[in-house]
Structure formats: C-alpha cells, structure tokens
Design a protein around this motif. Structure first.
Motif, PDB file in Angstrom:
ATOM      1  N   LYS A 285       0.836  -1.208   0.000  1.00 26.90           N
ATOM      2  CA  LYS A 285       0.000   0.000   0.000  1.00 26.90           C
ATOM      3  C   LYS A 285       0.867   1.253   0.000  1.00 26.90           C
ATOM      4  N   THR A 286       1.973   1.211   0.768  1.00 27.68           N
ATOM      5  CA  THR A 286       2.811   2.411   0.936  1.00 27.68           C
ATOM      6  C   THR A 286       3.695   2.659  -0.282  1.00 27.68           C
ATOM      7  N   HIS A 287       4.260   1.574  -0.850  1.00 31.54           N
ATOM      8  CA  HIS A 287       5.293   1.763  -1.875  1.00 31.54           C
ATOM      9  C   HIS A 287       4.850   1.364  -3.277  1.00 31.54           C
ATOM     10  N   GLY A 288       3.695   0.720  -3.419  1.00 26.05           N
ATOM     11  CA  GLY A 288       3.203   0.394  -4.757  1.00 26.05           C
ATOM     12  C   GLY A 288       3.117  -1.099  -5.012  1.00 26.05           C
ATOM     13  N   PHE A 289       2.399  -1.455  -6.083  1.00 23.63           N
ATOM     14  CA  PHE A 289       2.090  -2.860  -6.372  1.00 23.63           C
ATOM     15  C   PHE A 289       3.265  -3.626  -6.976  1.00 23.63           C
TER      16      PHE A 289
END
Lengths: 304, 304
Positions: A285-289
């Motif tokens: 969620k914080t850094h991307g998929f």
C-alpha cells in the motif's frame, strides 16, 4: 500528510489484478502469488537478521495445538468467537454411508463428527509455553517461532484473514527482564518498520475479548499497559491496521504451566509478533504494487 | 544389505534426545527443532532447484480450504476418517457463559459450536485445481505449492503425523502430456533421492480409501496404475515408508471444475508430492542424528 486514497474493494481488486493474491472463494483465505510471498519471506528474514544478536532458539510447530491447552488457558472464556476446533469422522461403514448420503443431499453432517484432541493454533506463541516448564536458567529464555494462526473472523477486507502467519519472539524470565525486553523491542520494531519507510506509530491496545464481560477485560488490559501495537494505514487513514503487537502476559502462562525462576517465584512472559501478511500489505500500500518501483533504501533492506 | 536396527520407540526417543523433535503431548504433532527444520528446508530448496528448469508457477495457500470443495470432490466418500472439519463458536453472551461453564466443569462443549465454511487442507494440491478453471493455454500449466496437510491419524510413530508439510508439483494438460510428465518425474524423484544416498525404490500404490467399499477403490487404482510411491526404510525394513508419491487423477478434478483443453475436451491432472518431514526423517535414519557427520556428497547437495 497522507494524500493517498483508501478504497477496500479497489485495493483487493488491484491486488488480484497484479497477481499478488489469488481468490479462493473463501473470505479471508486467499492464495498468495509469488511476488507477495517473496516480499513476506524477505521481511521475515529481515526480522530474523535484526534479532540474530539475541540468539533466540528457533522452534517450529504444526499449526495445531492440544485442545486441553486451549481449555486450560481460558481461551474459550476470553475469545470463544475466534477459536477453531477440529472435528473428524470416527465412525464405521454404516455411518460413513450416512455421511456420504447427507453430503450428496446437501444436508448438514457435523453431528456425524466428533471433536479431535486438537484445535487450530490461535497465536504462534501458544505451543512454546509448555516447553518452558520447570525451573528456568538464569536470565530466562528466548524462543522464536513462525506459524499459521487461525481466527474465525471471515471478511473481504484484505488485511483481515482467517489464517495468517506471525513471526513471534517469546521471552520468559523475571518480571523486570521481561518488561525491559518488551519495551526495548517496541523501539526496535518501530525503528525497523520506519527504515522500511512505513508511516507507523505505536499505541496502547487491547485484545478482542468477547461480549459484555470482555469490555471490562479490555479496559483493565489498557489500564495495566499490557498490550502495545504498531499501527500503519493500509485500508483506512483514520483506523490504521495493527501490523505488530507486544504483549506482556505477566503470570498468565507461567501459572498454568508451573514455570518458575531459580528462586522458585513464578516467572513472567511477554511476546511480540509481526503479522507477516499485514506488513506485506502495508509495504504494498505504501510503496506500490510492483516492488521493482520501491524506494532504493527499502529494496536494499529486503533484497540485501 | 541393511543391517540397521529398527525400533520405533527408540527412534522417537533419540530424535528427542538430539533436540531434533520436541514433544507437545499431542500424537503426531511434535515440534521441530532447529536442526530438523534446517534439513527440511534445505531438502525443499533442493527440490525447487532441481525443478527450476520447468518454470512452475509458485502459489501459497493457507492450510484451509473451502468446505464446499471437500464436499464436491467426494473426499468425504473416500477418506472421511482423515478429514479435519473446522468448527467455531457463533453464539451470544448467554451461550458464551454456557461454553465457559462446560469447559471449566470438564464437560463436552462441541454442540455449542457450528461448522465454519472451511476445513483443513487434506492435500497441498487441492486449492490449486480451481485456479485452473476454464480453457487451458497450449501445453497446459504447471504449479508448485508447499503447505501443511492434515490427516486425522494420531500415532506415536514419528513418520505418521497429523499435520505435516508437502512440496507438490501439479500438472494439468492433455492425458499424454500429464502421463509423460508423471513418468518422467518418477525417475527424477528416484534419482534425486539416490543422490542423497537414500535406499529408495518405487512401487505401485493405492490411497487409504475408507471401509469395505474402499478396498475395491484401492484395487482399481492399482489396476489402472494411477498411483506410485517412492519408499525408504525409516521405521521398518519390511514396511518401508512412502516419502514421495505420484498421482494421476485423470478427470477427477477437471470434471468438477470444468477444466478444458483448447479443443474443449476435459484436461487431465497429475501431481507429485514430497513428504518433507518423512524425507527429513529418512535422511536422519539413514545418515545419522548429526548432519555434520553425513556423507560429503549428501552435505554438498543440501548445503551447497
């Protein structure tokens, strides 16, 4: 300031679209794709590396525990709604035919089963306490386990799982040793998660005790400062998700199992647990998929 | 010639004395010490390295599956005695008090529970089949999983566990592809285990179908050459232990889940599974209780 949007259904669907999770038709029991699992294992390995100087003994248990242990520890008084009891068929040929017929007719068949001696492990640390029985060595003991944990709370919310993995450390010793260890790890945990650039904070917390009597238990737990959690926004800014917890049990386990210090006084225990799926989801969620796009500092920690 | 002695109780006690396993008071659910677990993980990693050229997709599932899947696949017709059904408390405050009282009085309390939507995973491959649904790509698919598997057969015999881990490979495709894959892996599995200097042999086998009707099912399975096992003496010279199995399911799973080849015909599936605890115990029985003393060739494969 956190300017991200939070949308539970959208988050779930993107996790599926990226192959990070695989639907199974069961609430709170999706499959984990290879990238999700790689992140999870690398975070677990990072925790183990960070804790290596402490020389914890590593034990591995199957995700089942003795029914008698759950009964003795009062789990069914406090959290009956979360427990998973394992039942099996122990009948003869005639009863087996009845079972087949009921299943094929779409009828209920649970009364043809009997309870086994085992239940699902409700917290990874449970099987560890009986191994401490007797007199402890000076300065106590430290054990680590990683295990699947069952909580019956079916949900479509990706961080609320029925079966998930915890990496736990369990400390037994004098009250002073145990409390100092718990306090030090609260800082270590925050520091570790902040180096992974997660927007975490710690807070006092309570366990989900059942029913009306449970509300008093929870209030007393907060008053005594027995439980802390590290929280990170994953599916909501206002209600961040607990990704790590720190529990000081005082004599709860040691009185049941007769675990004593050298001077004969009951020992204390504390444990800490990282919710491995929840940390993985917090990182996503914080850094991307796609972990290839994550900040270099985070990648260096997880892919050293 | 095999001149070792076999003594089930003695083997168990030595495993405990060397810290390889840790008693839990539950039959078939001991803890695994750090050395046992290191051997197990290293053997699992060796299998994954050997299979790497095949490019299997790795999926990870929690050790629970949908109750409906177990019902649909006929597991309760064939193996009712092995299944593990998960039941939880879903009552109110009053019923929770009743539950507490019964537990504290040492009375039975299972009638205060209700079946959940989930059961314990009976074979690591089960959750994989529904992910194949629909039309397959040319030349089918290959998936690998490692998971905990439950079988209700409590025993003091160290190789007969209630909950243990399987590393499985699952192949779906045309009947010819699937059968050729299964046959090739039987040779690969034997070769791999022989390089670990295990005294293995393969044999036709059958599953433990329940009851009188089950004996006919088992005979038919042998007639059709659907199941092979790799056997190694661990607790008995005369009755070697199955440490790896190869199953050709034909249309058993694909007919339930509608899994079709490009031409619309039902696909076939096969799977192979290494019983990770059993291989670990076979290595210990064959080479000794301390891996430092194992033959160099074996150590080089496991500790590369």
């Amino acid at each position: 300031m956190d300017t991200r949007t939070y949308d539970i259904e959208g988050f779930h669907d993107e996790l599926v679209a990226y192959g990070l999770i695989v639907p199974t038709g069961i609430k709170g029991a999706y499959g984990r794709g290879p990238v999700f699992e790689d992140i999870l294992r690398r975070f677990d390995a990072l925790v183990v590396r960070e804790a290596a100087p402490d020389n914890a003994q590593e034990l591995t248990f199957p995700p089942i525990v003795a029914r008698r242990m759950i009964e003795e520890l009062g789990y069914l008084d406090n959290f009956p709604q979360l427990a998973g009891s394992i039942h099996s068929f122990m009948g003869d040929d005639r009863q087996a035919r009845q079972l087949s017929e009921r299943v094929q007719a779409g009828q209920r068949w649970e009364d043809l089963l009997a309870p086994t001696d085992v239940m699902l492990t409700p917290a990874a640390c449970y099987p560890v306490y009986p191994t401490f029985s007797g007199l402890l060595p000076d300065s106590g003991r430290l054990v680590t386990v990683m295990n699947w944990v069952f909580r019956h709370e079916p949900s479509d919310e990706p961080t609320r799982l029925q079966h998930f993995r915890m990496r736990e450390y369990i400390r037994v010793g004098s009250p002073q040793e145990v409390q100092a260890w718990r306090d030090a790890w609260l800082e270590r945990g925050l520091d570790l998660l902040r180096r992974l650039k997660l927007p975490v904070q710690s807070d006092l917390a309570s366990d989900p005790f059942f029913g009306r009597a449970g509300r008093m238990m929870a209030a007393s737990q907060v008053d005594q400062r027995l439980k802390f959690e590290i929280l990170c926004p994953v599916i909501s800014r206002e209600k961040p998700t607990a990704i790590c917890s720190f529990n000081w049990h005082q004599e709860h386990f040691t009185s049941t199992f007769g675990i004593r210090q050298r001077d004969g006084a009951l020992a204390h225990t504390a444990c800490l647990g990282f919710g491995l799926e929840r940390v993985t989801l917090a990182l996503i969620k914080t850094h991307g998929f796609d972990p290839a796009d994550w900040p270099a500092q985070v990648r260096e920690l997880l892919w050293p």
